[in-house]
Design an enzyme around this catalytic site. Structure first.
Site, PDB file in Angstrom:
ATOM      1  N   HIS A   6      -5.858   4.020  -0.771  1.00 49.33           N
ATOM      2  CA  HIS A   6      -4.795   3.026  -0.848  1.00 49.33           C
ATOM      3  C   HIS A   6      -3.611   3.491  -0.008  1.00 49.33           C
ATOM      4  CE1 HIS A   6      -5.959   0.528  -4.595  1.00 49.33           C
ATOM      5  NE2 HIS A   6      -7.031   1.188  -4.183  1.00 49.33           N
ATOM      6  N   ASP A  19      -6.013  -1.055 -12.349  1.00 54.18           N
ATOM      7  CA  ASP A  19      -5.082   0.035 -12.052  1.00 54.18           C
ATOM      8  C   ASP A  19      -4.338   0.432 -13.323  1.00 54.18           C
ATOM      9  OD1 ASP A  19      -3.312   1.871 -11.117  1.00 54.18           O
ATOM     10  OD2 ASP A  19      -2.426   0.599  -9.582  1.00 54.18           O
ATOM     11  N   ASP A  38      -6.949  -6.870  -6.319  1.00 54.83           N
ATOM     12  CA  ASP A  38      -6.279  -5.595  -6.070  1.00 54.83           C
ATOM     13  C   ASP A  38      -5.213  -5.296  -7.133  1.00 54.83           C
ATOM     14  OD1 ASP A  38      -5.795  -3.291  -4.571  1.00 54.83           O
ATOM     15  OD2 ASP A  38      -4.307  -4.261  -3.300  1.00 54.83           O
ATOM     16  N   GLU A  67     -13.463  -1.155  -9.451  1.00 57.17           N
ATOM     17  CA  GLU A  67     -12.743  -0.045  -8.832  1.00 57.17           C
ATOM     18  C   GLU A  67     -11.656   0.408  -9.794  1.00 57.17           C
ATOM     19  OE1 GLU A  67      -9.449   0.576  -5.266  1.00 57.17           O
ATOM     20  OE2 GLU A  67     -11.017  -0.938  -4.992  1.00 57.17           O
ATOM     21  N   SER A 108      -3.750  -9.492  -4.704  1.00 62.58           N
ATOM     22  CA  SER A 108      -3.068  -8.929  -5.855  1.00 62.58           C
ATOM     23  C   SER A 108      -2.700 -10.056  -6.811  1.00 62.58           C
ATOM     24  CB  SER A 108      -1.804  -8.192  -5.419  1.00 62.58           C
ATOM     25  OG  SER A 108      -0.861  -9.119  -4.891  1.00 62.58           O
ATOM     26  N   SER A 168      -1.387   2.005   5.516  1.00 64.87           N
ATOM     27  CA  SER A 168      -0.799   1.321   6.668  1.00 64.87           C
ATOM     28  C   SER A 168      -0.125   2.259   7.662  1.00 64.87           C
ATOM     29  CB  SER A 168       0.192   0.247   6.195  1.00 64.87           C
ATOM     30  OG  SER A 168      -0.498  -0.840   5.640  1.00 64.87           O
ATOM     31  N   LYS A 216      -5.417  -2.205   3.491  1.00 60.38           N
ATOM     32  CA  LYS A 216      -4.366  -2.570   4.441  1.00 60.38           C
ATOM     33  C   LYS A 216      -3.642  -3.818   3.940  1.00 60.38           C
ATOM     34  CE  LYS A 216      -4.914   0.358   7.964  1.00 60.38           C
ATOM     35  NZ  LYS A 216      -3.842   1.208   8.508  1.00 60.38           N
ATOM     36  N   ASP A 217      -2.320  -3.773   3.940  1.00 59.66           N
ATOM     37  CA  ASP A 217      -1.524  -4.909   3.521  1.00 59.66           C
ATOM     38  C   ASP A 217      -0.233  -4.995   4.333  1.00 59.66           C
ATOM     39  OD1 ASP A 217      -0.354  -7.029   2.215  1.00 59.66           O
ATOM     40  OD2 ASP A 217      -0.117  -6.029   0.289  1.00 59.66           O
TER      41      ASP A 217
END
Length: 330
Positions: free
Chosen positions: A225, A115, A92, A145, A53, A228, A248-249
């Protein structure tokens, strides 16, 4: 080993769509998580998609996100050469077009996620399309994306108090008008700490979006998104409905800190002076008989355990997502 090549990453997504598996996209901000992920991917022969990110790049670059991307990009490329798997990097949740232009000019990422999902529909289309055109003009081998719908929770600097599910017909118009390569959808997942039992997941909606896109000749991979808290059975339902990138974060962040915490907690008396002894770090305890034990406070000790644990976690996730044993480059 393959790194920062959008065409090769697109080939992995093509396989994922055809075979019904997902690529676990794993966020990083520093080397221990990164190396652990590479180890885990190698162990199960899965191609690996890393993510950064803007906040992670800023952290890695000591306040400069572009310096952070350059530093981590070099680190990833150098270490990835040790492994016989494909290693890719996605940017991201990017929101600033000037920053994205600098990322494109560097040529480091394999893909970039714009985004603009927090913007009205037309503005989202305009900004997402601008990134596609930016990459086309640069003749860069980078996938795009984009996201339609809102996912509840906090991710980096983006906050959404509630979710807005993606509409299938809007998804068709959005992909058609933007030309994006992947579409992140909102189907009930949540950024941050979440439990699968508390999520109002809509795998049926993911299937509807996939069907609507295909009916219009758009074979676009879908992205999940905020996964998790999603349980294995829930994830596999999504993978059967066109989802082939799963982010996954939070899980890695928790495993990182928990692993270090467990180590230090189990050896507290060898790291922190016992009761009655002054915590005289400035003199390194010269005036007392007690001394800390370097076998446990050396950061490399915790670092190795963190890498091992992240590798275990990724190997399990890749197995559930179905990418294990499917590397195109092993």
């Amino acid at each position: 080993m393959v790194f920062h090549d959008g065409t090769e990453l697109a080939s992995v997504y093509d396989d994922a769509l055809e075979e019904g598996f997902g690529l676990v996209a794993s966020n990083i901000a520093e080397p221990n998580t990164m190396i652990g992920l590479m180890e885990g991917a190698e162990q199960v022969e899965s191609d690996l998609l890393l993510q950064m990110s803007n906040g992670a790049c800023t952290f890695a670059g000591n306040g400069d996100p572009i310096a952070g991307l350059q530093a981590m990009g070099s680190y990833i490329e150098t270490i990835a050469a040790q492994y016989d798997i494909g290693v890719f990097l996605n940017m991201d949740h990017q929101t600033d077009l000037d920053t994205i232009q600098r990322q494109v000019d560097l040529g480091v990422p394999s893909s970039i996620m714009i985004d603009a999902s927090h913007e009205p529909f037309e503005e989202n289309i305009e900004r997402s399309r601008a990134v596609v055109e930016m990459i086309d003009e640069a003749d860069a081998d980078i996938l795009v994306e984009a996201e339609l719908g809102k996912i509840k929770g906090v991710e980096d600097e983006i906050v959404a108090e509630e979710a807005f599910y993606t509409d299938p017909e809007q998804a068709v118009e959005f992909v058609d008008r933007t030309g994006c390569d992947l579409l992140a959808i909102s189907v009930g997942t949540q950024h941050g700490v979440a439990k699968g039992k508390d999520l109002e997941l809509r795998p049926d909606l993911a299937g509807d979006i996939r069907t609507a896109l295909r009916d219009h000749g758009l074979d676009t991979p879908l992205v999940l998104h905020g996964s998790s808290g999603v349980q294995p059975g829930q994830l596999q339902e999504m993978l059967q409905r066109g989802v082939c990138k799963v982010n996954k974060d939070t899980r890695y962040q928790y495993e990182y800190t928990r692993t270090a915490f467990d180590l230090y907690r189990s050896h507290t008396d060898e790291i922190v002076p016992p009761e009655g002894i002054a915590d005289s770090r400035d003199t390194f305890f010269n005036d007392v008989e007690w001394s800390p034990n370097k076998d446990y406070f050396d950061p490399r000790v915790a670092g190795r355990q963190i890498r091992d644990r992240i590798a275990e976690v990724y190997a399990d996730l890749a197995t559930v997502a179905g990418s294990a044993g499917r590397s195109q480059f092993a």
